[in-house]
Design a protein around this motif. Structure first.
Motif, mmCIF file in Angstrom:
data_model
loop_
_atom_site.group_PDB
_atom_site.id
_atom_site.type_symbol
_atom_site.label_atom_id
_atom_site.label_comp_id
_atom_site.label_asym_id
_atom_site.label_seq_id
_atom_site.Cartn_x
_atom_site.Cartn_y
_atom_site.Cartn_z
ATOM 1 N N ASP A 145 -48.914 60.790 27.385
ATOM 2 C CA ASP A 145 -47.940 61.835 26.790
ATOM 3 C C ASP A 145 -47.889 62.823 27.844
ATOM 4 O OD1 ASP A 145 -47.078 61.259 23.989
ATOM 5 O OD2 ASP A 145 -49.134 60.507 24.128
ATOM 6 N N VAL A 146 -49.104 63.186 28.446
ATOM 7 C CA VAL A 146 -49.136 64.297 29.318
ATOM 8 C C VAL A 146 -48.752 63.772 30.760
ATOM 9 C CG1 VAL A 146 -50.664 66.124 30.687
ATOM 10 C CG2 VAL A 146 -51.125 65.469 27.897
ATOM 11 N N ARG A 147 -49.011 62.590 30.925
ATOM 12 C CA ARG A 147 -48.524 61.910 32.201
ATOM 13 C C ARG A 147 -46.798 61.922 32.508
ATOM 14 N NH1 ARG A 147 -50.972 58.396 36.409
ATOM 15 N NH2 ARG A 147 -53.012 59.091 35.539
ATOM 16 N N ILE A 148 -46.185 61.421 31.440
ATOM 17 C CA ILE A 148 -44.916 61.299 31.448
ATOM 18 C C ILE A 148 -44.345 62.529 31.551
ATOM 19 C CG2 ILE A 148 -44.486 61.179 28.948
ATOM 20 C CD1 ILE A 148 -42.387 58.832 29.523
ATOM 21 N N SER A 149 -44.859 63.534 30.669
ATOM 22 C CA SER A 149 -44.545 65.002 30.625
ATOM 23 C C SER A 149 -44.354 65.499 32.028
ATOM 24 C CB SER A 149 -44.779 65.863 29.677
ATOM 25 O OG SER A 149 -45.048 65.295 28.239
ATOM 26 N N GLN A 150 -45.640 65.186 32.775
ATOM 27 C CA GLN A 150 -45.378 65.856 34.046
ATOM 28 C C GLN A 150 -44.524 65.337 35.096
ATOM 29 O OE1 GLN A 150 -49.458 65.252 35.873
ATOM 30 N NE2 GLN A 150 -50.415 66.933 34.660
ATOM 31 N N GLU A 151 -44.235 63.902 34.718
ATOM 32 C CA GLU A 151 -43.460 63.213 35.728
ATOM 33 C C GLU A 151 -42.110 63.358 35.495
ATOM 34 O OE1 GLU A 151 -44.563 59.035 36.076
ATOM 35 O OE2 GLU A 151 -46.490 59.611 36.765
ATOM 36 N N MET A 152 -41.769 63.906 34.373
ATOM 37 C CA MET A 152 -40.320 64.558 33.919
ATOM 38 C C MET A 152 -40.295 65.832 34.546
ATOM 39 S SD MET A 152 -40.014 63.096 29.875
ATOM 40 C CE MET A 152 -38.050 63.553 30.019
ATOM 41 N N ILE A 153 -41.097 66.754 34.481
ATOM 42 C CA ILE A 153 -41.079 68.057 35.169
ATOM 43 C C ILE A 153 -40.973 67.770 36.685
ATOM 44 C CG2 ILE A 153 -42.429 70.185 35.660
ATOM 45 C CD1 ILE A 153 -43.758 69.773 32.917
ATOM 46 N N LEU A 154 -41.789 66.868 37.247
ATOM 47 C CA LEU A 154 -41.767 66.705 38.758
ATOM 48 C C LEU A 154 -40.203 66.197 39.028
ATOM 49 C CD1 LEU A 154 -42.733 66.546 41.634
ATOM 50 C CD2 LEU A 154 -43.724 64.163 40.946
ATOM 51 N N GLY A 155 -39.952 65.123 38.661
ATOM 52 C CA GLY A 155 -38.608 64.516 38.931
ATOM 53 C C GLY A 155 -37.254 65.228 38.417
ATOM 54 N N GLY A 177 -44.083 56.379 42.913
ATOM 55 C CA GLY A 177 -43.379 56.174 41.847
ATOM 56 C C GLY A 177 -43.200 57.393 40.682
ATOM 57 N N HIS A 178 -44.265 58.345 41.024
ATOM 58 C CA HIS A 178 -44.499 59.414 39.779
ATOM 59 C C HIS A 178 -43.279 60.175 39.966
ATOM 60 C CE1 HIS A 178 -48.338 58.856 41.774
ATOM 61 N NE2 HIS A 178 -48.543 58.484 40.584
ATOM 62 N N PRO A 179 -42.312 60.497 41.130
ATOM 63 C CA PRO A 179 -41.047 61.548 40.905
ATOM 64 C C PRO A 179 -39.938 60.635 40.445
ATOM 65 C CG PRO A 179 -42.077 61.228 43.254
ATOM 66 C CD PRO A 179 -42.386 60.327 42.408
ATOM 67 N N ALA A 180 -40.030 59.356 40.165
ATOM 68 C CA ALA A 180 -38.784 58.386 40.013
ATOM 69 C C ALA A 180 -37.602 58.988 39.063
ATOM 70 C CB ALA A 180 -39.198 57.122 39.648
ATOM 71 N N PHE A 181 -38.212 59.606 37.970
ATOM 72 C CA PHE A 181 -37.124 60.324 36.979
ATOM 73 C C PHE A 181 -35.983 61.339 37.723
ATOM 74 C CE2 PHE A 181 -40.401 60.008 33.794
ATOM 75 C CZ PHE A 181 -39.900 58.962 33.128
ATOM 76 N N LEU A 182 -36.163 61.662 39.201
ATOM 77 C CA LEU A 182 -35.060 62.147 39.791
ATOM 78 C C LEU A 182 -34.126 61.576 39.946
ATOM 79 C CD1 LEU A 182 -34.666 61.835 43.082
ATOM 80 C CD2 LEU A 182 -37.240 62.650 43.246
ATOM 81 N N THR A 183 -34.053 60.431 39.854
ATOM 82 C CA THR A 183 -32.983 59.587 40.163
ATOM 83 C C THR A 183 -32.133 59.455 38.889
ATOM 84 O OG1 THR A 183 -33.987 57.494 39.498
ATOM 85 C CG2 THR A 183 -33.994 58.082 41.861
ATOM 86 N N LEU A 184 -32.676 59.579 37.880
ATOM 87 C CA LEU A 184 -31.905 59.595 36.455
ATOM 88 C C LEU A 184 -31.195 61.049 36.623
ATOM 89 C CD1 LEU A 184 -34.132 57.710 33.951
ATOM 90 C CD2 LEU A 184 -32.350 56.885 35.557
ATOM 91 N N GLU A 185 -32.039 62.103 36.740
ATOM 92 C CA GLU A 185 -31.560 63.527 36.688
ATOM 93 C C GLU A 185 -30.393 63.635 37.955
ATOM 94 O OE1 GLU A 185 -30.766 67.638 36.369
ATOM 95 O OE2 GLU A 185 -31.416 65.809 35.038
ATOM 96 N N ARG A 186 -30.208 62.860 38.917
ATOM 97 C CA ARG A 186 -29.288 63.254 39.952
ATOM 98 C C ARG A 186 -28.025 62.288 39.273
ATOM 99 N NH1 ARG A 186 -30.698 60.808 45.413
ATOM 100 N NH2 ARG A 186 -28.706 61.815 45.741
ATOM 101 N N ILE A 187 -28.298 61.381 38.504
ATOM 102 C CA ILE A 187 -26.914 60.514 37.946
ATOM 103 C C ILE A 187 -26.423 61.471 36.692
ATOM 104 C CG2 ILE A 187 -26.384 58.782 36.409
ATOM 105 C CD1 ILE A 187 -28.557 56.829 37.699
ATOM 106 N N ARG A 188 -27.424 62.078 35.990
ATOM 107 C CA ARG A 188 -26.930 63.097 34.933
ATOM 108 C C ARG A 188 -26.004 64.169 35.607
ATOM 109 N NH1 ARG A 188 -27.091 67.716 33.135
ATOM 110 N NH2 ARG A 188 -28.566 68.415 34.799
ATOM 111 N N MET A 189 -26.417 64.821 36.813
ATOM 112 C CA MET A 189 -25.818 65.946 37.340
ATOM 113 C C MET A 189 -24.152 65.279 37.501
ATOM 114 S SD MET A 189 -28.696 67.368 39.823
ATOM 115 C CE MET A 189 -29.877 68.591 39.098
ATOM 116 N N LEU A 190 -24.229 64.234 38.456
ATOM 117 C CA LEU A 190 -22.869 63.606 38.503
ATOM 118 C C LEU A 190 -22.073 63.383 37.572
ATOM 119 C CD1 LEU A 190 -23.975 61.392 41.804
ATOM 120 C CD2 LEU A 190 -22.788 63.426 41.680
ATOM 121 N N SER A 191 -22.778 62.698 36.406
ATOM 122 C CA SER A 191 -22.109 62.468 35.158
ATOM 123 C C SER A 191 -21.417 63.769 34.607
ATOM 124 C CB SER A 191 -22.993 61.811 34.257
ATOM 125 O OG SER A 191 -22.296 61.364 33.029
#
Length: 727
Positions: A145-155, A177-191
Motif C-alpha cells: 500500500d505504501v509502495r503504490i502510494s509512493q509511486e503515485m506521488i512520484l509519477g 518502472g517505479h515512475p510509470a504512473f506519470l504516463t497515465l497522468e500525462r494522458i489525464r492532462m491531455l484528456s
C-alpha cells in the motif's frame, strides 16, 4: 531539442552520502547520470522523492544479524544545498494527488547539480493525515500500500510539479518502472484539454523513454488489480476511457505490472548492457509470445560511471600531471587515456598504495599494510542471493590455505546491505559474520558495516582486486567494477553485465565456469574457476616484484585496465549515447506527434484502432517452400509462396516475410511481395531467401504478417503478428 529538454524520473538518486535517498546501483547510476548531464550541458531536469528517513542505516549485532536504523534526514542541515521550492508568491509549492479516494499533498525540495535541477517530493505536509505524512519516509517500503502510494506521488505528483513550474519536457525518461504512473497522468492532462484517449496515448508514448535495469521477473513492481482499482479508481474516467482500457496498458497475467505499463507507453526501451538487452528481450517475450525474442524492440545503452565522483584524489593528481590538461572533459576519448601507458610504473603503484593505506585507515580495517601487501580482494554490493557473496567460501579448507599463506597473504573485505524484507540476503550476512570469526579466517576476512557512497569510494579506490560473482545473466550491468577500474583496481568477475563487454583478456580476469546446468553445478564450476585464478594467476602476479618492490606485470594490467575501460564505461559516453540514440529521436518524434493539434498522434491512433479492429481477419492461408527453387522473384535461391488473407486491411499496411532460425540463436527474414490478387482481401505473396547458403528446414521456417507504418518506431510497435505453418 527545444527548451523543454529531458525530464528524468527515478525512485532514487545517489548524489552524495550526505543525501541518503538511494539504496544501491540504480540510485548511484541516476546520480551519475545527472552529474554527467550537468557536465555536458544537457538540458535535463531530475524528479524523485525526498525520503524522510532515506534508506536504512545498517548495524550488524553480535549474532551477525542486520539491524535497520532509520534516522530522520533533515534537508536543512544536509551538506548538499537542498532548498524548499516556492511559488511566485513565495509560498511552498504543493502538489496534490488523489490516492485511494483521499487527497494527499506533497511539497517539493530542489537540489542544484551544476546546470541540472533535481526536484524531490515529500508528503510530510501539515494538511495530510499522520499516516499520509509518513508515506515518503522510507525508500522501497515492504508494504504494498505504501509502495503504490509512493509511486503515485512520484509519477503523478512529479508530472504535476513540472506543470506547476512551467516545465514542458520534450522527452520523459523513466529510470525503471517505479515512475510509470506519470504516463497515465500525462494522458489525464491531455484528456482535460479535450484530447481523445487514443490520441493522447500516442502523443505520450511518442515522447517517452524507458530504461529497465532488472533482468529478473521478481525485480519488477507488480500490484494486484484490486489494489490498482482501490488506489487508482478515481482516475479511470479522467483519462477519457474505461477501466479496462487503462488496466490493459499494464496488465500482465492477472496483475498490474509497472514495467509492462512503462513498455506499453514508451517509444524507446533500453537495457543497460548489451547482454542485458538480450535478457530483457527474453523477459518481455513472455508478454509478446508471437514475436520472436530477437525482434522484441529493446535497445541497449551500457551503463557508465561519473569519473569525477569516483576517482581518488591521488589518481586524479597523477592524471593531471600525465594526461592532456583537459582530460576531465574528454573522458570518452580513448586517445586521451593512452598517456596512462607512459606513467612510470613506480608512480602508478605508489598512487595506488596511498589509496590503499587511506582505505585501511578510514575504514578502520585491522590490516597491517607494508610493502604493498597483503593482496586485498573487495566484494561490496547489495546482498541479494543471486550475487553469490559466499561463492568464494564453497571450499573452506582451500580458501583458508589461499588466505593464510604467510609469504603471500590475502585479505577479503566485504560490504553491503540486504533489503529489510530479504531474509535470505540477511542470512548471507549472518553466515559471513560467522565465517569471519572462525580461527582460520580471523584477520583475513573483514566486514564493513553500513555500506554507503563514502565507504564505496574508499573501497573501489583502495582494494587490489574487485570481485564480482553473480549468477549469469542476472547482473543487468553493474558499475562498481568500473569505479574500481579507473582507480587501477583489477576486476575478477563472471562475464556478466558490463564485464562481458569490458573484458579483453589483458585488463583483469574472467571467471569462466559454467554457463548452463543447475545453480548448484554453476556455483561449483564458478568457484573452482575462481580458486584456480587466485592460486595460479592473481596471487603469483601480485607478489612478483622488481628491484623497487613494484609488481611490474601487475601494473601493466592496471594500465591496460584504465586505458581500455575508462574511455568506454563512463557517464559522458553513456549520456552521449542516450542523447543521440534516444533523446533526440524521441524529441523529434514527440514534437511531430503533438504538432498541429496532435494531427499525427490522431492519425496514428485511428490507424492502430482500425488495424486492431480488423486484425482477426488476417491469416496465412497456405505457405510453401517451393521445391524447384525458382519463382517469379528469385532463381537459385530457396523460394517461398504464401496465400495471405488480409480482410479489410490494405496490403501496403502489412509486411509479409518468411522467418527462420539461423541455428545460432539468431533469425533470418525474407521479405515476400504480393504477386497476385486471388479475391478481395486475398493475395499470393512470393519471395526468396536472403542468402543462398542458408540451410532451410521446414520445421525452422514460418511466414509472418505484421502491421507497419512509417509513423511507427519499430515494426513491432503494435505487438501484433499473424503466423502460418509451412507445408
Amino acid at each position: 531539442m527545444s527548451n523543454g529538454g529531458v525530464a528524468y524520473f527515478s525512485a532514487e538518486f545517489g548524489l552524495d552520502e550526505s543525501l541518503p535517498i538511494y539504496s544501491g546501483g540504480l540510485g548511484i547510476l541516476a546520480g551519475d547520470h545527472i552529474k554527467a548531464a550537468a557536465d555536458m550541458n544537457v538540458p535535463l531536469t531530475g524528479v524523485g522523492i525526498f525520503y524522510g528517513n532515506g534508506y536504512f542505516q545498517q548495524r550488524i549485532d553480535e549474532g551477525g544479524s542486520q539491524q535497520h536504523l532509520y534516522p530522520t534526514i533533515n534537508p536543512e542541515v544536509s551538506s548538499y544545498p537542498v532548498r524548499l521550492v516556492r511559488d511566485a508568491e513565495g509560498r511552498p509549492l504543493v502538489v496534490d494527488v488523489m490516492i485511494g479516494g483521499r487527497q494527499v499533498y506533497a511539497k517539493a525540495w530542489s537540489v542544484q547539480v551544476g546546470s541540472v535541477t533535481l526536484y524531490l517530493l515529500n508528503a510530510d505536509v501539515e494538511s495530510n493525515s499522520d499516516a499520509d505524512r509518513r508515506l515518503t519516509d522510507t525508500l522501497y517500503p515492504s508494504e504494498q500500500d505504501v509502495r503504490i502510494s509512493q509511486e503515485m506521488i512520484l509519477g503523478i505528483g512529479g508530472a504535476r510539479l513540472l506543470a506547476a513550474l512551467g516545465i514542458r519536457p520534450d522527452v520523459w525518461h523513466m529510470n525503471e518502472g517505479h515512475p510509470a504512473f506519470l504516463t497515465l497522468e500525462r494522458i489525464r492532462m491531455l484528456s482535460a484539454e479535450g484530447v481523445p484517449f487514443e490520441t493522447a496515448r500516442e502523443a505520450v508514448k511518442a515522447s517517452t523513454v524507458f530504461t529497465t535495469h532488472t533482468p529478473v521477473p521478481a525485480g519488477h513492481d507488480v500490484f494486484s488489480i484490486d489494489m490498482v482499482d482501490r488506489y487508482f479508481g478515481d482516475y479511470y474516467w479522467q483519462l477519457g476511457t474505461d477501466r479496462e482500457q487503462v488496466l490493459s496498458l499494464g496488465r500482465a497475467g492477472d496483475a498490474f505490472n509497472m514495467t509492462r505499463l512503462a513498455v506499453s507507453m514508451s517509444s524507446k526501451v533500453n537495457g543497460v548492457s548489451k547482454l542485458h538487452g538480450e535478457v530483457t528481450r527474453e523477459l518481455f517475450h513472455r508478454w509478446m509470445p508471437h514475436i520472436p525474442r530477437q525482434d522484441i524492440p529493446v535497445e541497449s545503452v551500457t551503463n557508465g560511471i561519473h569519473i569525477g565522483t569516483w576517482l581518488s584524489a591521488g589518481m586524479k593528481e597523477l592524471f593531471d600531471r600525465h594526461l592532456p590538461s583537459d582530460w576531465a572533459v574528454r573522458t570518452a576519448e580513448p586517445n586521451v587515456w593512452a598517456a596512462v601507458r607512459d606513467i612510470p610504473h613506480f608512480e602508478l603503484w605508489e598512487a595506488h598504495q596511498r589509496a590503499k593505506s587511506e582505505m585501511v585507515r578510514e575504514l578502520g580495517l585491522p590490516i597491517a599494510s607494508s610493502g604493498g601487501g597483503p593482496l586485498i580482494v573487495g566484494f561490496a554490493r547489495r546482498f541479494a542471493t543471486y550475487k553469490r557473496a559466499l561463492l568464494i567460501f564453497r571450499d573452506l579448507e582451500r580458501l583458508a590455505h589461499i588466505l593464510g599463506d604467510p609469504q603471500r597473504p590475502v585479505c577479503l573485505v566485504f560490504a553491503g546491505k540486504a533489503h529489510p524484507a530479504d531474509d535470505p540476503g540477511q542470512e548471507l550476512i549472518r553466515r559471513l559474520v560467522e565465517l569471519s570469526r572462525e580461527d582460520r579466517f580471523k584477520g583475513s576476512v573483514h566486514i564493513i558495516e553500513n555500506y554507503a557512497m563514502d565507504k564505496a569510494k574508499k573501497l573501489v579506490q583502495g582494494v587490489d582486486v574487485w570481485l564480482n560473482t553473480p549468477v549469469k545473466p542476472m547482473e543487468a550491468s553493474g558499475t562498481s567494477g568500473q569505479k574500481a577500474a579507473i582507480n587501477g583496481v583489477l576486476n575478477c568477475s563472471v562475464l556478466d553485465g558490463w564485464w562481458a563487454e569490458g573484458y579483453n583478456g589483458r585488463n583483469g580476469w574472467a571467471i569462466e565456469g559454467a554457463t548452463d546446468g543447475d545453480l548448484e553445478y554453476q556455483s561449483q564450476q564458478d568457484s573452482e574457476a575462481l580458486y584456480r585464478l587466485l592460486e595460479e594467476e592473481i596471487i603469483p602476479l601480485f607478489y612478483m616484484r622488481d628491484d623497487r618492490a613494484v609488481p611490474t606485470e601487475w601494473v601493466n594490467l592496471m594500465k591496460e585496465s584504465i586505458c581500455s575501460i575508462a574511455p568506454v564505461f563512463n557517464t559522458h559516453r553513456m549520456v552521449s549515447d542516450y542523447w543521440h540514440k534516444l533523446y533526440v529521436p524521441t524529441s523529434i518524434r514527440g514534437n511531430r506527434f503533438a504538432a498541429d493539434n496532435f494531427e499525427v498522434a490522431s492519425r496514428v491512433a485511428a490507424y492502430k484502432k482500425f488495424i486492431r479492429d480488423n486484425w482477426s481477419g488476417v491469416s496465412v492461408r497456405k505457405a510453401d517452400i517451393l521445391a524447384d527453387r525458382s519463382s517469379r522473384i528469385g532463381l537459385n535461391k530457396t523460394a517461398f509462396r504464401a496465400e495471405i488473407g488480409l480482410g479489410a486491411i490494405w496490403h501496403k499496411d502489412v509486411r509479409v516475410e518468411a522467418v527462420g532460425s539461423d541455428g545460432r540463436r539468431g533469425i533470418w527474414k525474407a521479405k515476400l511481395e504480393p504477386v497476385q490478387q486471388l479475391a478481395k482481401g486475398l493475395y499470393v505473396y512470393e519471395g526468396a531467401s536472403p542468402d543462398v547458403s542458408i540451410n532451410i528446414w521446414k520445421s525452422n521456417v514460418n511466414v509472418r504478417v505484421t502491421p507497419i507504418s512509417p509513423d511507427f518506431t519499430t515494426d513491432f510497435e503494435m505487438e501484433l503478428a499473424a503466423w502460418g505453418i509451412t507445408e
